[in-house]
Design a protein around this motif. Sequence first.
Motif, PDB file in Angstrom:
ATOM      1  N   GLY A 212     119.896 -12.567   2.017  1.00 23.08           N
ATOM      2  CA  GLY A 212     119.366 -12.668   3.365  1.00 23.08           C
ATOM      3  C   GLY A 212     119.923 -11.651   4.341  1.00 23.08           C
ATOM      4  N   LYS A 213     120.635 -10.626   3.842  1.00 23.77           N
ATOM      5  CA  LYS A 213     121.286  -9.651   4.718  1.00 23.77           C
ATOM      6  C   LYS A 213     120.902  -8.226   4.343  1.00 23.77           C
ATOM      7  CE  LYS A 213     125.325 -12.694   5.080  1.00 23.77           C
ATOM      8  NZ  LYS A 213     126.764 -12.835   4.773  1.00 23.77           N
ATOM      9  N   GLU A 214     121.134  -7.311   5.294  1.00 23.83           N
ATOM     10  CA  GLU A 214     120.911  -5.889   5.037  1.00 23.83           C
ATOM     11  C   GLU A 214     121.863  -5.417   3.938  1.00 23.83           C
ATOM     12  OE1 GLU A 214     118.944  -3.413   6.649  1.00 23.83           O
ATOM     13  OE2 GLU A 214     117.823  -5.038   7.576  1.00 23.83           O
ATOM     14  N   PRO A 215     121.414  -4.550   3.028  1.00 25.28           N
ATOM     15  CA  PRO A 215     122.293  -4.046   1.972  1.00 25.28           C
ATOM     16  C   PRO A 215     123.269  -3.002   2.507  1.00 25.28           C
ATOM     17  CG  PRO A 215     120.157  -2.994   1.824  1.00 25.28           C
ATOM     18  CD  PRO A 215     120.045  -4.023   2.913  1.00 25.28           C
ATOM     19  N   SER A 216     124.392  -2.864   1.839  1.00 23.77           N
ATOM     20  CA  SER A 216     125.360  -1.826   2.176  1.00 23.77           C
ATOM     21  C   SER A 216     124.879  -0.493   1.609  1.00 23.77           C
ATOM     22  CB  SER A 216     126.723  -2.171   1.585  1.00 23.77           C
ATOM     23  OG  SER A 216     126.665  -2.075   0.167  1.00 23.77           O
ATOM     24  N   PRO A 217     125.458   0.641   2.041  1.00 20.96           N
ATOM     25  CA  PRO A 217     125.075   1.938   1.458  1.00 20.96           C
ATOM     26  C   PRO A 217     125.237   1.970  -0.059  1.00 20.96           C
ATOM     27  CG  PRO A 217     126.297   2.286   3.477  1.00 20.96           C
ATOM     28  CD  PRO A 217     126.346   0.817   3.207  1.00 20.96           C
ATOM     29  N   GLU A 222     122.592   1.751  -5.497  1.00 24.18           N
ATOM     30  CA  GLU A 222     122.346   1.048  -6.760  1.00 24.18           C
ATOM     31  C   GLU A 222     120.866   0.710  -6.912  1.00 24.18           C
ATOM     32  OE1 GLU A 222     123.232  -3.216  -8.951  1.00 24.18           O
ATOM     33  OE2 GLU A 222     124.333  -2.705  -7.123  1.00 24.18           O
ATOM     34  N   LEU A 223     120.240   0.258  -5.826  1.00 23.06           N
ATOM     35  CA  LEU A 223     118.824  -0.092  -5.871  1.00 23.06           C
ATOM     36  C   LEU A 223     117.969   1.128  -6.162  1.00 23.06           C
ATOM     37  CD1 LEU A 223     116.494  -2.050  -5.570  1.00 23.06           C
ATOM     38  CD2 LEU A 223     116.633  -1.760  -3.091  1.00 23.06           C
ATOM     39  N   VAL A 224     118.311   2.281  -5.574  1.00 22.55           N
ATOM     40  CA  VAL A 224     117.572   3.522  -5.839  1.00 22.55           C
ATOM     41  C   VAL A 224     117.666   3.878  -7.319  1.00 22.55           C
ATOM     42  CG1 VAL A 224     117.558   6.011  -5.439  1.00 22.55           C
ATOM     43  CG2 VAL A 224     117.700   4.437  -3.500  1.00 22.55           C
ATOM     44  N   ARG A 225     118.865   3.759  -7.884  1.00 17.51           N
ATOM     45  CA  ARG A 225     119.040   4.052  -9.315  1.00 17.51           C
ATOM     46  C   ARG A 225     118.205   3.096 -10.167  1.00 17.51           C
ATOM     47  NH1 ARG A 225     124.522   4.823  -7.771  1.00 17.51           N
ATOM     48  NH2 ARG A 225     125.029   2.692  -8.425  1.00 17.51           N
ATOM     49  N   THR A 226     118.216   1.818  -9.802  1.00 15.47           N
ATOM     50  CA  THR A 226     117.451   0.822 -10.556  1.00 15.47           C
ATOM     51  C   THR A 226     115.947   1.095 -10.452  1.00 15.47           C
ATOM     52  OG1 THR A 226     119.161  -0.829 -10.097  1.00 15.47           O
ATOM     53  CG2 THR A 226     117.033  -1.649 -10.854  1.00 15.47           C
ATOM     54  N   ALA A 227     115.494   1.449  -9.252  1.00 15.60           N
ATOM     55  CA  ALA A 227     114.070   1.739  -9.047  1.00 15.60           C
ATOM     56  C   ALA A 227     113.631   2.931  -9.880  1.00 15.60           C
ATOM     57  CB  ALA A 227     113.811   1.992  -7.567  1.00 15.60           C
ATOM     58  N   ARG A 228     114.465   3.957  -9.926  1.00 20.04           N
ATOM     59  CA  ARG A 228     114.132   5.129 -10.745  1.00 20.04           C
ATOM     60  C   ARG A 228     114.097   4.769 -12.219  1.00 20.04           C
ATOM     61  NH1 ARG A 228     118.136   9.197  -7.433  1.00 20.04           N
ATOM     62  NH2 ARG A 228     116.622   9.896  -5.841  1.00 20.04           N
ATOM     63  N   ALA A 229     115.061   3.945 -12.653  1.00 21.49           N
ATOM     64  CA  ALA A 229     115.117   3.543 -14.058  1.00 21.49           C
ATOM     65  C   ALA A 229     113.884   2.734 -14.459  1.00 21.49           C
ATOM     66  CB  ALA A 229     116.383   2.733 -14.318  1.00 21.49           C
ATOM     67  N   HIS A 230     113.366   1.949 -13.513  1.00 22.91           N
ATOM     68  CA  HIS A 230     112.186   1.142 -13.780  1.00 22.91           C
ATOM     69  C   HIS A 230     110.881   1.876 -13.449  1.00 22.91           C
ATOM     70  CE1 HIS A 230     115.062  -2.229 -13.935  1.00 22.91           C
ATOM     71  NE2 HIS A 230     114.104  -2.907 -14.529  1.00 22.91           N
ATOM     72  N   ASP A 231     110.989   3.107 -12.969  1.00 23.53           N
ATOM     73  CA  ASP A 231     109.814   3.912 -12.614  1.00 23.53           C
ATOM     74  C   ASP A 231     108.929   3.202 -11.597  1.00 23.53           C
ATOM     75  OD1 ASP A 231     108.232   6.183 -12.716  1.00 23.53           O
ATOM     76  OD2 ASP A 231     106.954   5.383 -14.322  1.00 23.53           O
ATOM     77  N   ALA A 232     109.567   2.641 -10.576  1.00 24.84           N
ATOM     78  CA  ALA A 232     108.815   1.961  -9.519  1.00 24.84           C
ATOM     79  C   ALA A 232     107.979   2.971  -8.739  1.00 24.84           C
ATOM     80  CB  ALA A 232     109.771   1.240  -8.579  1.00 24.84           C
TER      81      ALA A 232
END
Length: 284
Positions: A212-217, A222-232
Amino acid sequence: MGLLLLFAACVSKQQEEKVVSVTIEPQRYFAERIAGDRFTIHCVVPEGQSPETYDPTPRQMVRIGQGQAYLRIGTIGFELAWMDNIQANNPEMRVFDLSEGIQPLKSPEEGGAHAHHTHSHGEMDPHIWNSIAGARLIAKNTRDAFMALDPEGEDFYQANYEELMKEIRETEAAISSLLRPLRHKAFIIYHPALTYFAAEYGLTQLCIEIDGKEPSPAQLEELVRTARAHDAKVVFIQQEFDQKNAELIAEETGCRLVRINPLDYHWNAEMIHIAKALADGEVD
């Protein structure tokens, strides 16, 4: 004299009006389809407000108290915070839980799947209306609620329920056609409103919001890396939430930004819009 007659007519209309309250606009869609003109449906959380954090006005609390019943969606934040108070102040008002019978999905911390970085709402994710199975269950529970409130209208409610189920089947067919080639694909969203949708169609939901909170840098990286790995290919943005992190992630990953509204009254059109955005993302 004319004003007195007008006032008397308004009071009489209020006394005759049968009101049922719901929490969110998609519920109003289902309830109005089934209730027709036999009940007035009052939606508590206004368009553009988050049902996770919304606090009702005194006027809304009075309006709720004037109703014959409350149809809750299940365990969304507003209901967890306010339903005990609503029931205590209106002991004769009937409350129906439209999530009754759902196969609950939990956040990853609780063993759920098809999500990343979600936050917990308790035992179950509350966004059950954002799926075909959830819509069918909501329709059935809504029909049963109106039949219990107004047994004389059973045939009327059953006929309307059957028409609504036809709409749901047509929506399912349109979504399935769009998403059939996309199984195991990923999308990014700020708030995890599409957990059931993702599970239903074999998709992976990657969420920006954490507990429920804003993510840290570091969490954003980490989310960017995960998105790239999943080819979002798509980042969904919602009007109730801040967009700057979604815009940053879209820029970093090359994803398309698409505005959606999982709280839209027009449930069927919005579900198809979400599916089409995912399909278009794969084509572009």
